[in-house]
Design a protein around this motif. Structure first.
Motif, PDB file in Angstrom:
ATOM      1  N   ILE A  60       0.709  -1.369  -0.021  1.00 15.68           N
ATOM      2  CA  ILE A  60      -0.101   0.040   0.041  1.00 15.68           C
ATOM      3  C   ILE A  60       0.979   1.440   0.057  1.00 15.68           C
ATOM      4  CG2 ILE A  60      -1.619   1.309   1.407  1.00 15.68           C
ATOM      5  CD1 ILE A  60      -2.806  -1.363   2.266  1.00 15.68           C
ATOM      6  N   GLY A  61       1.928   1.147   0.977  1.00 14.86           N
ATOM      7  CA  GLY A  61       2.684   2.536   1.151  1.00 14.86           C
ATOM      8  C   GLY A  61       3.468   2.549  -0.483  1.00 14.86           C
ATOM      9  N   ALA A  62       3.814   1.480  -0.848  1.00 19.46           N
ATOM     10  CA  ALA A  62       4.714   1.724  -2.272  1.00 19.46           C
ATOM     11  C   ALA A  62       3.865   2.257  -3.488  1.00 19.46           C
ATOM     12  CB  ALA A  62       5.490   0.458  -2.431  1.00 19.46           C
ATOM     13  N   GLY A  63       2.572   1.577  -3.512  1.00 14.02           N
ATOM     14  CA  GLY A  63       1.787   1.869  -4.392  1.00 14.02           C
ATOM     15  C   GLY A  63       1.223   3.263  -4.237  1.00 14.02           C
ATOM     16  N   VAL A  64       0.907   3.858  -3.054  1.00 13.44           N
ATOM     17  CA  VAL A  64       0.631   5.106  -2.916  1.00 13.44           C
ATOM     18  C   VAL A  64       1.739   6.204  -3.431  1.00 13.44           C
ATOM     19  CG1 VAL A  64      -0.211   7.016  -1.190  1.00 13.44           C
ATOM     20  CG2 VAL A  64      -1.318   4.876  -1.188  1.00 13.44           C
ATOM     21  N   GLY A  65       2.772   5.909  -2.600  1.00 13.59           N
ATOM     22  CA  GLY A  65       3.991   6.729  -2.984  1.00 13.59           C
ATOM     23  C   GLY A  65       4.236   6.797  -4.744  1.00 13.59           C
ATOM     24  N   LEU A  66       4.102   5.730  -5.448  1.00 16.67           N
ATOM     25  CA  LEU A  66       4.332   5.638  -7.010  1.00 16.67           C
ATOM     26  C   LEU A  66       3.241   6.327  -7.528  1.00 16.67           C
ATOM     27  CD1 LEU A  66       5.854   4.738  -9.447  1.00 16.67           C
ATOM     28  CD2 LEU A  66       4.592   2.600  -9.360  1.00 16.67           C
ATOM     29  N   LEU A  67       2.074   6.354  -7.015  1.00 21.07           N
ATOM     30  CA  LEU A  67       0.864   7.090  -7.692  1.00 21.07           C
ATOM     31  C   LEU A  67       0.994   8.459  -7.513  1.00 21.07           C
ATOM     32  CD1 LEU A  67      -1.851   6.514  -9.353  1.00 21.07           C
ATOM     33  CD2 LEU A  67      -3.032   6.407  -7.067  1.00 21.07           C
ATOM     34  N   PHE A  68       1.483   8.985  -6.277  1.00 24.77           N
ATOM     35  CA  PHE A  68       1.667  10.179  -5.955  1.00 24.77           C
ATOM     36  C   PHE A  68       2.613  11.002  -6.887  1.00 24.77           C
ATOM     37  CE2 PHE A  68      -0.500  12.260  -2.441  1.00 24.77           C
ATOM     38  CZ  PHE A  68      -0.263  13.387  -2.332  1.00 24.77           C
ATOM     39  N   ASN A  69       3.715  10.096  -7.200  1.00 21.02           N
ATOM     40  CA  ASN A  69       4.623  10.769  -8.184  1.00 21.02           C
ATOM     41  C   ASN A  69       4.266  10.640  -9.626  1.00 21.02           C
ATOM     42  OD1 ASN A  69       6.631  11.868  -6.492  1.00 21.02           O
ATOM     43  ND2 ASN A  69       8.165  10.619  -6.743  1.00 21.02           N
ATOM     44  N   LEU A  70       3.216  10.053  -9.935  1.00 24.46           N
ATOM     45  CA  LEU A  70       2.772   9.816 -11.187  1.00 24.46           C
ATOM     46  C   LEU A  70       1.915  10.974 -11.556  1.00 24.46           C
ATOM     47  CD1 LEU A  70       2.219   6.128 -11.734  1.00 24.46           C
ATOM     48  CD2 LEU A  70       3.876   7.599 -12.911  1.00 24.46           C
ATOM     49  N   LEU A  71       0.870  11.156 -10.409  1.00 26.07           N
ATOM     50  CA  LEU A  71      -0.117  12.275 -10.526  1.00 26.07           C
ATOM     51  C   LEU A  71       0.555  13.505 -10.491  1.00 26.07           C
ATOM     52  CD1 LEU A  71      -3.008  10.780  -8.336  1.00 26.07           C
ATOM     53  CD2 LEU A  71      -2.727  10.973 -11.000  1.00 26.07           C
ATOM     54  N   PHE A  72       1.555  13.718  -9.441  1.00 21.84           N
ATOM     55  CA  PHE A  72       2.467  15.252  -9.259  1.00 21.84           C
ATOM     56  C   PHE A  72       3.784  14.805  -9.318  1.00 21.84           C
ATOM     57  CE2 PHE A  72      -1.136  14.742  -6.316  1.00 21.84           C
ATOM     58  CZ  PHE A  72      -2.042  15.900  -6.385  1.00 21.84           C
ATOM     59  N   ALA A  73       4.102  14.792 -10.900  1.00 26.16           N
ATOM     60  CA  ALA A  73       5.359  14.423 -11.521  1.00 26.16           C
ATOM     61  C   ALA A  73       6.366  15.195 -10.620  1.00 26.16           C
ATOM     62  CB  ALA A  73       5.467  14.466 -12.788  1.00 26.16           C
ATOM     63  N   PRO A  74       7.638  14.814 -10.379  1.00 33.72           N
ATOM     64  CA  PRO A  74       8.645  15.509  -9.691  1.00 33.72           C
ATOM     65  C   PRO A  74       9.159  16.395 -11.016  1.00 33.72           C
ATOM     66  CG  PRO A  74       8.842  13.101  -9.177  1.00 33.72           C
ATOM     67  CD  PRO A  74       7.776  13.165 -10.032  1.00 33.72           C
ATOM     68  N   PRO A  75       9.922  17.264 -10.602  1.00 32.58           N
ATOM     69  CA  PRO A  75      10.587  18.335 -11.627  1.00 32.58           C
ATOM     70  C   PRO A  75      11.485  17.652 -12.366  1.00 32.58           C
ATOM     71  CG  PRO A  75      11.479  18.926  -9.535  1.00 32.58           C
ATOM     72  CD  PRO A  75      10.331  17.742  -9.364  1.00 32.58           C
ATOM     73  N   VAL A  76      11.685  18.158 -13.604  1.00 28.25           N
ATOM     74  CA  VAL A  76      13.028  17.514 -14.513  1.00 28.25           C
ATOM     75  C   VAL A  76      14.259  18.441 -14.092  1.00 28.25           C
ATOM     76  CG1 VAL A  76      13.750  17.384 -16.834  1.00 28.25           C
ATOM     77  CG2 VAL A  76      11.357  16.888 -16.269  1.00 28.25           C
ATOM     78  N   TRP A  77      15.201  17.858 -13.943  1.00 23.52           N
ATOM     79  CA  TRP A  77      16.452  18.615 -13.146  1.00 23.52           C
ATOM     80  C   TRP A  77      17.487  18.943 -14.213  1.00 23.52           C
ATOM     81  CZ3 TRP A  77      16.222  19.976  -8.097  1.00 23.52           C
ATOM     82  CH2 TRP A  77      15.181  19.369  -7.429  1.00 23.52           C
ATOM     83  N   VAL A  78      17.057  19.019 -15.646  1.00 19.20           N
ATOM     84  CA  VAL A  78      17.972  19.243 -16.563  1.00 19.20           C
ATOM     85  C   VAL A  78      18.209  20.596 -16.474  1.00 19.20           C
ATOM     86  CG1 VAL A  78      18.285  19.490 -19.095  1.00 19.20           C
ATOM     87  CG2 VAL A  78      16.878  17.658 -18.346  1.00 19.20           C
ATOM     88  N   GLN A  79      17.637  21.546 -16.182  1.00 19.13           N
ATOM     89  CA  GLN A  79      18.122  22.941 -16.205  1.00 19.13           C
ATOM     90  C   GLN A  79      19.014  23.085 -15.104  1.00 19.13           C
ATOM     91  OE1 GLN A  79      14.978  25.668 -15.207  1.00 19.13           O
ATOM     92  NE2 GLN A  79      16.262  27.477 -15.582  1.00 19.13           N
TER      93      GLN A  79
END
Length: 415
Positions: free
Chosen positions: A145-164
């Protein structure tokens, strides 16, 4: 301007890292995981679920997936070990020791990395309860449950792209190297003390530390491009930045060797200029042109916009052409000077060889060749790891020919 790259790195991290967003994302994921676990499991305080969510939610989607897989793997392995020992021997001081010992060994074998202690912790928690089967499944479900919620959270609220931020770090490194060339050129027409020359050499050696920090920033950028739904052709971006940093790292090594050459000249010519005035003026001009070439190269590899990249490539080509012309002129002048005063002639030759090496590393055709080789290598790795996926795409007609296949592999982003 010694140490320019390090302040640039720190400034970039302070101004671009969304610390508040990361805190809110981690907190939200942990709370939601707890609510879901409470609603679905009989455990009165299922704290493993929010703990897993807290650990899984990372600053990049790739790190989130990687962390989630490792933690679930660690918990499942620990539960299986505890279930086996509980059924055979029960809980005692020696069975506890054997369980921990076995869990730590198996944890390293299954490659859960930093979660090796988690294998032993899961085993101990399950071994210490009376209802082993129920506790084992509860702990596995909480972790899932914890892993699924964490993954889903980052899919819905995608982390920033650090290329800049990685690009800014690379640009800071290139500007520091360019400034070093300008400073070295300003010393050539006057007597240079051994202490001054040694300081230039120490400054060149400090570039190694800057490269380590830039490499860490680039690794974060590479991870942020992997599995990120907002990114297309992430592999191409990663290869461009990585090969570009490799080139700058080689140039930094040559700059260090060049600084050592000038230091040796300073030791030999304590009370006189390193070069005659006319020769020094042309070498200073050469160093200025090389500084511009390094900075243009940095702009080229960090600019995502095609029009700006073309402009940067033109500036780099012009800087390299001017540098090679000036280099030939300096070679002729140094040859004449050596024939007249052969003292330390080998250092003059070393200076020219080091200049040639940097110009060769920055060459546009060599960069294109290196990019092609790296893409071919990544494609070959992808073929070995995912042959069925690529074969399936070929059957569907989604991949036609080697060039389109490479582009398809970049878009699939299964690396």
């Amino acid at each position: 301007m010694p140490g320019v790259a390090e302040p640039v790195l720190k400034l970039v991290r302070r101004t671009t890292e969304p610390v508040a967003a990361q805190i809110l994302r981690s907190t939200g994921a942990a709370v939601i995981a707890y609510v879901v676990a409470t609603a679905t499991l009989s455990e009165p305080a299922p704290l493993t679920a929010p703990l897993t969510a807290l650990l899984v939610v990372q600053v990049t989607l790739y790190a989130t997936v990687n962390m989630g897989i490792k933690r679930v793997n660690a918990v499942v392995v620990g539960v299986l070990i505890a279930s086996g020992f509980s059924a055979l021997v029960g809980l005692s001081w020696w069975s506890l020791g054997v369980t921990i010992f076995t869990a730590l060994i198996i944890g390293r074998l299954v490659r859960v990395d930093e979660f090796v202690p988690e294998v032993a912790i899961s085993a101990m928690l399950v071994l210490g309860v009376t209802s082993v089967a129920a506790m084992a499944w509860e702990r596995v479900f909480e972790t899932l449950i914890g892993a699924g919620v964490g993954l889903l959270f980052n899919l819905l609220f995608a982390p920033p792209v650090w290329v800049q931020s990685a690009g800014a770090s690379i640009d800071g490194l290139a500007r520091e190297m360019g400034q070093m060339f300008r400073d070295l050129g300003s010393d050539l027409a006057r007597p240079v003390t051994v202490a001054e020359a040694a300081e230039r050499l120490h400054r060149a050696r400090r570039l190694d530390h800057d490269i380590v920090e830039v490499d860490a920033s680039l690794q974060q950028a590479e991870e942020s491009l992997m599995y990120n739904p907002r990114v297309r052709q992430g592999l191409l971006h990663r290869v461009v930045l990585r090969t570009g940093l490799d080139t700058l790292e080689i140039c930094a090594v040559v700059v260090r060797v060049l600084s050592r050459t000038l230091t040796d000249l300073a030791k030999d010519r304590v009370d006189e200029p390193l070069f005659p005035a006319e020769v020094a003026a042309h070498i200073t001009e050469l160093f200025e042109q090389m500084a511009g070439a390094i900075e243009s190269f940095s702009v080229l590899i960090t600019t995502p916009v095609a029009a700006s990249a073309e402009e940067a490539e033109e500036r780099l080509a012009d800087a390299l052409t001017a540098s090679r012309t000036t280099r030939d002129r300096v070679a002729d002048m140094l040859l004449a000077a050596v024939q007249e005063h052969p003292r330390k002639w080998q250092l003059h030759g070393a200076l020219l060889a080091e200049v040639d090496r940097i110009l060769d590393e920055l060459d546009i055709e060599k960069r294109a060749e290196r990019l092609g080789q790296e893409l071919d290598r990544r494609s070959a790795d992808l073929h070995e790891r995912h042959p069925r996926l690529l074969a399936f795409r070929r059957r569907l007609g989604l991949v036609k020919g080697a060039a389109q296949e490479k582009r398809a592999e970049v878009e699939v982003e299964v690396l």
